[in-house]
Every structure is written in structure tokens, then in C-alpha cells.
Scaffold this motif. Structure first.
Motif, PDB file in Angstrom:
ATOM      1  N   ALA A 156       0.816  -1.216   0.000  1.00 13.81           N
ATOM      2  CA  ALA A 156       0.000   0.000   0.000  1.00 13.81           C
ATOM      3  C   ALA A 156       0.848   1.264   0.000  1.00 13.81           C
ATOM      4  CB  ALA A 156      -0.928  -0.002   1.208  1.00 13.81           C
ATOM      5  N   ARG A 157       2.075   1.171   0.497  1.00 10.98           N
ATOM      6  CA  ARG A 157       2.943   2.348   0.536  1.00 10.98           C
ATOM      7  C   ARG A 157       3.281   2.852  -0.864  1.00 10.98           C
ATOM      8  NH1 ARG A 157       5.762  -2.171   1.104  1.00 10.98           N
ATOM      9  NH2 ARG A 157       7.719  -2.445  -0.050  1.00 10.98           N
ATOM     10  N   LEU A 158       3.127   1.983  -1.860  1.00  6.52           N
ATOM     11  CA  LEU A 158       3.441   2.370  -3.233  1.00  6.52           C
ATOM     12  C   LEU A 158       2.262   3.043  -3.923  1.00  6.52           C
ATOM     13  CD1 LEU A 158       5.295  -0.876  -4.407  1.00  6.52           C
ATOM     14  CD2 LEU A 158       6.302   1.244  -3.510  1.00  6.52           C
ATOM     15  N   ALA A 159       1.129   3.133  -3.249  1.00 13.04           N
ATOM     16  CA  ALA A 159      -0.095   3.637  -3.876  1.00 13.04           C
ATOM     17  C   ALA A 159       0.037   5.046  -4.459  1.00 13.04           C
ATOM     18  CB  ALA A 159      -1.255   3.576  -2.889  1.00 13.04           C
ATOM     19  N   PRO A 160       0.671   6.003  -3.775  1.00 17.25           N
ATOM     20  CA  PRO A 160       0.734   7.346  -4.369  1.00 17.25           C
ATOM     21  C   PRO A 160       1.337   7.358  -5.767  1.00 17.25           C
ATOM     22  CG  PRO A 160       1.355   7.445  -2.072  1.00 17.25           C
ATOM     23  CD  PRO A 160       1.232   5.982  -2.406  1.00 17.25           C
ATOM     24  N   ALA A 161       2.472   6.699  -5.940  1.00 18.08           N
ATOM     25  CA  ALA A 161       3.112   6.680  -7.257  1.00 18.08           C
ATOM     26  C   ALA A 161       2.364   5.772  -8.220  1.00 18.08           C
ATOM     27  CB  ALA A 161       4.567   6.216  -7.124  1.00 18.08           C
ATOM     28  N   ALA A 162       1.953   4.596  -7.736  1.00 17.64           N
ATOM     29  CA  ALA A 162       1.320   3.622  -8.625  1.00 17.64           C
ATOM     30  C   ALA A 162      -0.019   4.120  -9.143  1.00 17.64           C
ATOM     31  CB  ALA A 162       1.147   2.287  -7.902  1.00 17.64           C
ATOM     32  N   VAL A 163      -0.848   4.662  -8.260  1.00 15.83           N
ATOM     33  CA  VAL A 163      -2.167   5.143  -8.677  1.00 15.83           C
ATOM     34  C   VAL A 163      -2.031   6.329  -9.627  1.00 15.83           C
ATOM     35  CG1 VAL A 163      -4.291   6.249  -7.875  1.00 15.83           C
ATOM     36  CG2 VAL A 163      -3.362   4.283  -6.646  1.00 15.83           C
ATOM     37  N   ALA A 164      -1.150   7.263  -9.308  1.00 20.03           N
ATOM     38  CA  ALA A 164      -0.964   8.424 -10.173  1.00 20.03           C
ATOM     39  C   ALA A 164      -0.466   8.003 -11.552  1.00 20.03           C
ATOM     40  CB  ALA A 164       0.022   9.400  -9.528  1.00 20.03           C
TER      41      ALA A 164
END
Length: 253
Positions: A156-164
């Protein structure tokens, strides 16, 4: 999202975050049309601005509210955590969704104000076609799959970059330019600019987004459910989505 954050603060974060996201989408769309007549350049500018803005908003507000900015993400978070009480409560869901919608409308009005446009002007950009609805099912389903898949696999920590990044890609590989967000869809009906959508096109888009969210949750169960019972509260989004999110220019449906 910390459980120690007061409920009212979470709701405000969702409203502010969604407003900022829509302001980015609509404002960058207006700026793009003023700086270039090329539709491809306009879409590129709009998508890049959304990618950067969305990533920053998730990093900033994720610890406060989960940075959903999207009713289908909030709905999915409630649904996945309803049995063990590990996600949004029904009361929180009922507070998040109106805040997101109000924030989206506010963001559209704010963007128009910043560019000296009429504060509220119903969009005349019709987006009423089956291929656009299919795109919204795909865009929303893959967004839900990404967000909850990251949580289920402990990333989940990767969500900011991955979702964007995913929203940026979906701007280009979907014919609807990936609204994938009922609140943002509603907000964009209030601006007759590059990012607008005609009010008559909104219900079909939202229906497609809800179907996409259900399909995305089904894929999460199929692909990831046996792995990690990751807390739904770790899930963050948008988008644009979210985001949503970009407009495809006057030469496209």
C-alpha cells in the motif's frame, strides 16, 4: 489512515482533496487550451498535471483520510471491511461520499474562477456512447484492482506513485480518458471547458463506474484474497481520479 484521526477531520480531508484534484484537472485543461491548439498537446499537459497533482495529494492526505477522493473507492473500502470492521464504517461512508461530491463541485468552480470563467456553466460536451461506457468500466475496474491489490500484497505504501502513474496511462489508453470517479464526473458537469461533461452524460458514466468497481472487487478476490488480509484502511487513491480524469478534446467523443 490512522484510527486516531477525528472523523470530522477525515471528512474535511476528503472534501479538500477532491476539490484540489478537480481544480487540477479542470484548471490544467483550461490552461492547455489557452496555450496550444493541438489536441494531443492539450491532453498531454492535462494528464501530466493530473498525475503530479494526484500523487502529491495522496501523499499529503493519505495519513488523514486514506485519500480516497472517489466514492467508488470509499464504497469498496466499506464493502471489503464490513465483516471484520477493518474498513470504513457505514456512517463514515455516508459522510465521505457527500464530502467528495461537494469537493468536486467546489474544485470545478474554483478552477473557473482562477481563469475568469463563469463560475457555473453546465458543460455542453456530450459523452454518450457505448465505447465510452466500456472505457469507464475498464478504467474504474483496473483502478480498484490496483488499489486493493497493492493493499492485499502489502504494498500500500506504493499507492501514491502507482495510482498516479496508472491514471496517467489511462488518460491515453481509454477513449473516455478515465474519469473513473463519480464525484469528479459530477463536478466536471459544472464547467463548460476542456474537462467538462454534459449533465445528460453523467448518469451513464456513473453507472459504468459502479459496474467497473464491482468487477474490480471481483478480480481482487479472484487474484489476491488468499494472500494477505490487508486492512482496507491502508487503501488510498483517486482518482481520478480518480482521478479522473482528463478531457479528450473537442475532436474526440
Amino acid at each position: 489512515m490512522s484510527t486516531a484521526v477525528p472523523p470530522a477531520r477525515r471528512v474535511v480531508a476528503e472534501a479538500v482533496g477532491t476539490a484540489a484534484l478537480v481544480a487540477v484537472v479542470v484548471g490544467s485543461g483550461i490552461q492547455a487550451t489557452e496555450l496550444s491548439r493541438d489536441v494531443g498537446v492539450q491532453l498531454l499537459a492535462n494528464s501530466l498535471s493530473t498525475v503530479f497533482g494526484l500523487g502529491v495529494l495522496i501523499v499529503l492526505l493519505g495519513p488523514v483520510s486514506g485519500a480516497h477522493f472517489n466514492p467508488v473507492v470509499s464504497l469498496a473500502a466499506w464493502w471489503t471491511g464490513r465483516r471484520d470492521g477493518d474498513g470504513l464504517s457505514l456512517r463514515q461512508l455516508a459522510a465521505y461520499v457527500p464530502a467528495q461530491i461537494a469537493g468536486a463541485i467546489t474544485g470545478a468552480v474554483l478552477a473557473d474562477a482562477m481563469f475568469a470563467r463563469p463560475l457555473v456553466a453546465w458543460s455542453t460536451h456530450e459523452r454518450f456512447a457505448p465505447h465510452l461506457w466500456i472505457s469507464e468500466v475498464v478504467a474504474t475496474g483496473t483502478l480498484i484492482l490496483l488499489i486493493f491489490g497493492l493493499a492485499r500484497t502489502g504494498h500500500a505504501r506504493l499507492a501514491p506513485a502507482a495510482v498516479a502513474c496508472w491514471i496517467g496511462a489511462a488518460y491515453w489508453f481509454t477513449s473516455s480518458t478515465s474519469f473513473a470517479n463519480p464525484a469528479v464526473t459530477i463536478g466536471r458537469a459544472f464547467t463548460d471547458t476542456f474537462a467538462g461533461i454534459a449533465p445528460t452524460s453523467v448518469p451513464a458514466f456513473i453507472t459504468a463506474q459502479l459496474l467497473g468497481a464491482a468487477a474490480g472487487l471481483g478480480l481482487v478476490v479472484l487474484l489476491f484474497d488468499p494472500l494477505l488480509p490487508s486492512p482496507a484502511r491502508e487503501v488510498v487513491d483517486a482518482a481520478v481520479p480518480a482521478a479522473s480524469f482528463a478531457e479528450q478534446g473537442s475532436s474526440r467523443p
